[in-house]
Enzyme design. Structure first.
Site, PDB file in Angstrom:
ATOM      1  N   CYS A 115       0.814  -1.224   0.000  1.00  0.00           N
ATOM      2  CA  CYS A 115       0.000   0.000   0.000  1.00  0.00           C
ATOM      3  C   CYS A 115       0.842   1.266   0.000  1.00  0.00           C
ATOM      4  O   CYS A 115       0.338   2.345  -0.300  1.00  0.00           O
ATOM      5  CB  CYS A 115      -0.955   0.003   1.186  1.00  0.00           C
ATOM      6  SG  CYS A 115      -1.930  -1.505   1.336  1.00  0.00           S
ATOM      7  N   HIS A 255      -3.667   7.026   2.666  1.00  0.00           N
ATOM      8  CA  HIS A 255      -4.061   5.697   2.206  1.00  0.00           C
ATOM      9  C   HIS A 255      -5.421   5.371   2.803  1.00  0.00           C
ATOM     10  O   HIS A 255      -5.668   5.606   3.988  1.00  0.00           O
ATOM     11  CB  HIS A 255      -3.008   4.676   2.641  1.00  0.00           C
ATOM     12  CG  HIS A 255      -3.413   3.258   2.383  1.00  0.00           C
ATOM     13  ND1 HIS A 255      -3.950   2.848   1.190  1.00  0.00           N
ATOM     14  CD2 HIS A 255      -3.367   2.153   3.188  1.00  0.00           C
ATOM     15  CE1 HIS A 255      -4.210   1.547   1.260  1.00  0.00           C
ATOM     16  NE2 HIS A 255      -3.874   1.112   2.451  1.00  0.00           N
ATOM     17  N   ASN A 285     -10.183  -0.526   0.468  1.00  0.00           N
ATOM     18  CA  ASN A 285      -8.718  -0.462   0.409  1.00  0.00           C
ATOM     19  C   ASN A 285      -8.258  -0.977  -0.953  1.00  0.00           C
ATOM     20  O   ASN A 285      -8.410  -2.160  -1.260  1.00  0.00           O
ATOM     21  CB  ASN A 285      -8.137  -1.313   1.549  1.00  0.00           C
ATOM     22  CG  ASN A 285      -6.618  -1.272   1.606  1.00  0.00           C
ATOM     23  OD1 ASN A 285      -5.947  -0.878   0.658  1.00  0.00           O
ATOM     24  ND2 ASN A 285      -6.067  -1.702   2.728  1.00  0.00           N
TER      25      ASN A 285
END
Length: 328
Positions: A115, A255, A285
């Protein structure tokens, strides 16, 4: 040697059409909408079509970023794709994207930092432009996480979605562009968020498939604690390197993993909620795609203006983290 200022001169995004709602997940695993929204902030996520791979999502986002920058594929010298879901082990997704775009002059490679991959890729590409090695770079975060998600595991299947975000980097006027980067890693936490099967340690076998070693495994509580600690800290360190204060932030683009993690970063940075870009509720996500998609949407919505100070910050498997400060 005078290093040129490097910044983002174009943004783009693409998310697949298929929407997977919390209501649908209620039919698949033992969970419910209220539980998911309360603990994560996610209401729905996008799922790639059966004939779509990561390079296909990356292509659509890249074409939009090039249009935004007013450039053609021929103007791109470098392509970096941040992904943990490449089309295949090799060739790289970046090489497949280079061919689809027709970016014949571009060097191309993938970068794997989960990520945090988009921030790592920005740092890499901007450094190469600043040294004069390249002039224009295409940096893409793209993921098909639905392909590595176990939809019988209620702890992980509620979290992940598919999508791609892209930016074009190039020279900008002095005083603008990237001001600092903060990158970090703690490999001792590697097992907390991983896919253990499919590599040289545990090649694919009938047994590894039966044991679901090719799906995302996450020790949720441990990763949550790490994320809460590192998101605000990485952002503060990037600000310090840039010689700026928390009060200088015009927009935080974090994020998009969990609304509670985002809120902890907002609190630590003393930011009002309207100075933070959140689209987690729509997409879940998307790993390396989360930050560039959120950035592209913020630009679309008119939330980013020339001269604004932006902080981009993320964390992910590795464990890794990254933050950047830029003047738009």
């Amino acid at each position: 040697m005078n290093m040129p200022s490097v910044g983002i001169i174009g943004t783009g995004k693409y998310v697949p059409e298929r929407v997977l709602t919390n209501a649908e997940l209620e039919q698949m695993v033992e969970t419910n909408d209220e539980w998911i929204v309360t603990r994560t902030g996610i209401r729905e996520r996008r799922i790639a079509a059966p004939d779509q791979a990561t390079s296909d999502l990356a292509l659509r986002a890249s074409q939009e970023a090039l249009r935004s920058a007013g450039l053609t594929a021929e103007d791109i010298d470098l392509i970096i794709v941040a992904t943990i879901t490449p089309d295949m082990f090799f060739p790289s997704t970046a090489c497949l994207l280079q061919d689809k775009l027709g970016a014949k002059k571009a060097a191309a490679f993938d970068l794997s930092a989960a990520c945090s991959g988009f921030i790592y890729s920005l740092a890499t590409a901007s450094s190469m432009i600043a040294t004069g090695m390249y002039k224009h770079a295409l940096v893409v975060g793209a993921e098909c996480l639905s392909r590595i998600t176990d939809y019988t595991d209620r702890n992980t299947c509620i979290l992940f979605g598919d999508g791609a975000g892209a930016v074009v980097l190039g020279p900008v006027e002095e005083g603008r562009g990237f001001k600092s980067f903060e990158l970090g890693a703690d490999g001792s936490g590697g097992e907390l968020l991983c896919i253990s099967g499919g590599g040289s340690r545990l090649p694919a076998t009938a047994a590894s498939i039966d044991e679901k070693k090719h799906f995302i495994h996450m020790a949720g509580n441990d990763v949550f604690k790490f994320a809460v600690r590192i998101m605000g800290g990485a952002a503060e360190e990037a600000l310090r390197k840039a010689g700026l204060e928390k009060s200088d932030i015009d927009l935080l683009v974090p994020h998009q993993a969990n609304i509670r993690i985002i809120n902890s970063a907002i609190n630590r940075l003393d930011l009002p909620e309207d100075k933070c870009m959140v689209n987690l509720d729509k997409y879940g996500n998307m790993s390396a795609a989360s930050i560039p998609v959120a950035l592209a949407e913020a630009v679309e919505q008119g939330r980013v203006n020339k001269g604004d100070t932006l902080v981009l910050v993320g964390f992910g498997g590795g464990l890794t983290w990254g933050a950047s400060v830029l003047n738009w």
